[in-house]
Design a protein around this motif. Structure first.
Motif: not given
Length: 525
Positions: A158-173
């Motif tokens: 079954q799917p997760f109850p929620m999608a992940p928390v918004a990705e921080p800028w540092a982690m995106r880079r």
């Protein structure tokens, strides 16, 4: 008449959620907790005012009658180190337990983590399969409110109850610059990305440890509150020091001391020991119970880490969003596990202001040079660490020391050795560290000191489950082999550690144990 149908010893997240499930199934449940209440508002204020921001235990109350290990500003020697390697673990004793100040990482194990002996000839196999755990993982995730991405490597029905928390800028880079060499994945966490369970979404305070100031993150304080709402009862300030068995081996009473040393006892039909991987075996050793196998306290495991800190060639500004939001999971499994520890690579997102300031002041840097270096390092500095699998080893263990605490009870002693399997895993991770630094344009690389490992405080294995009563403490449901009305809940029952934080697995196992004790009526499931 017994004082309760089920007596739960320990009000942490596992004991509390087991108590909740049993209370909803109609059981009369009494929870005994050695420590006192923990109030979120008081902890938030204490952390705000504390000069020791890196000491995540500092804002929490310390109870002299229910001590726990302290290392700052000086060590209290509660956990006696017998070596040969140090294991400076930290935990809380209070209502709600240690998950008050966790990072909320709520990963599932991999199916292979439960079959190490069969697949790779190391460690042991679990007495149950990943498929048996899947529905209990799901129930735990829905109770706690777990947010995650689908590419975790752990199967789910079954799917997760929620999608992940918004990705921080540092982690995106970091993710963009490491692709395609590495896939950087959002960490699975019991942290709201939307309103869930009557609590708000994460707003990026970056103080997940020691406490989320808005309760976007699930913790044991919420778990015990849900147990009380379901009808369970709580007795705090109750230091359980002995379980009493009758002539047939059934547990009939839990004996505890009040903070002033007054003896009390409660009787019950079923008992659940759900302290933690140190305090639970300590209680059983003091009681002389559940140890026909000689395995109580043995096979102590904790994920170990080495790390690299460096300055990237672009400003990243760590400190916005969760403290530990992203990881690389490609080293969690493979044939290499025959030779060295598996690991994941975890990126920290903790603001560098406090750590860099302290470092510069210790080095005697002041004036314009201080401002220049602070600005540069806070913007550019980043870190990556490995989280290394540790195999069960009977020699790594918790025993009773010759020291006593304020109530005259023996304190725990730890025998701990870091083996070559872990050291070879750490050596393999050095190659990943170097590649990550190269892709990020790393400068001023600072590796952990050679041979130095950090504990992650994921205490597992000291009451391991198994099918063979001669080689394990409890069965596949957490029931002690030696006592048919004694159940063990928590991370201590896990036979292997894998590479992921242990809490979600322990909660899933605790819910499974609760169902074994008293099934949930279908109408209330």
């Amino acid at each position: 008449m017994p004082d309760a149908e089920v007596v739960v010893i320990g009000s942490g997240i596992c004991g509390a959620l087991a108590a909740r499930r049993l209370a909803l199934a109609g059981a009369d449940v009494l929870v005994l907790e050695a420590g006192g209440p923990i109030e979120r508002g008081q902890v938030v204020a204490a952390f705000r005012d504390s000069p020791r921001k890196s000491d995540w235990l500092a804002p929490y109350p310390y109870h002299p009658w229910a001590p726990h290990p302290l290392y700052l500003p000086e060590e209290n020697n509660y956990l006696v180190q017998a070596g040969p390697d140090p294991w400076p673990v930290q935990y809380l004793r209070g209502v709600g337990g240690t998950s008050w100040h966790w990072a909320a990482q709520a990963w599932r194990l991999l199916p292979s983590d439960l079959r190490l002996a069969s697949l790779y000839g190391v460690g042991v196999d679990w007495p149950l399969s990943y498929e048996e755990l899947d529905p209990w993982y799901q129930e735990a995730e829905e109770l706690m409110g777990v947010a995650g991405a689908e590419d975790t490597g752990s199967p789910r029905s079954q799917p997760f109850p929620m999608a992940p928390v918004a990705e921080p800028w540092a982690m995106r880079r970091i993710r963009e610059r490491l692709a395609p060499l590495y896939a950087v994945t959002a960490n699975t966490a019991a942290r709201n990305s939307r309103s869930y369970g009557g609590r708000p979404a994460c707003c990026g305070n970056n103080s997940c440890q020691p406490i989320c100031p808005i309760d976007a993150q699930y913790h044991g304080g919420l778990a015990i509150r849900s147990a009380l709402d379901a009808g369970a009862r709580l007795q705090s300030h109750a230091v359980v020091h002995r379980l009493e068995a009758d002539a047939g081996g059934r547990i009939r009473a839990a004996h505890y001391l009040t903070p002033d040393g007054q003896p009390r006892q409660v009787s019950g039909q079923v008992f659940i020991v759900a302290a933690n991987g140190v305090e639970s075996p300590k209680l059983l050793l003091m009681s002389g119970l559940a140890n026909r196998s000689g395995q109580v306290g043995r096979n102590l495991m904790d994920h170990l880490s080495t790390a690299l800190t460096f300055e990237a060639d672009e400003p990243l500004w760590l400190g916005r969003g969760p403290q530990s939001p992203s990881a690389i999971n490609s080293r969690r499994d493979g044939e290499f596990r025959r030779e060295h520890a598996a690991y994941r690579l975890d990126f920290t997102n903790i603001s560098r202001v406090d750590s860099v300031t302290n470092d510069l002041l210790e080095k005697g840097v002041y004036g314009p040079a201080f401002e220049q270096q602070l600005r540069r390092r806070v913007a550019h500095e980043m870190g990556v660490r490995n989280v290394l699998e540790v195999l069960p080893d009977p020699a790594n263990r918790i025993v009773l020391s010759g020291r006593t605490d304020a109530l005259g009870l023996p304190t725990p002693q730890v025998h701990y050795r870091i083996d070559d399997y872990v050291r070879r895993g750490a050596q393999a991770a050095q190659q990943d560290f170097a590649l990550i630094a190269e892709r990020m344009g790393g400068q001023r690389l600072r590796y952990s000191a050679a041979g130095k490992f950090s504990a992650n405080h994921h205490i597992t294995g000291t009451l391991a489950m198994g099918d063979d009563p001669a080689r394990s403490v409890c069965d596949r449901y957490g029931r002690a082999h030696d006592h048919d009305n004694l159940y063990l809940c928590g991370t201590a029952v896990m036979p292997t550690s894998g590479t992921m934080n242990a809490t979600l697995t322990a909660v899933a196992l605790a819910l499974r144990s609760a169902e074994q004790i008293r099934p949930m009526p279908a109408a209330r499931a």
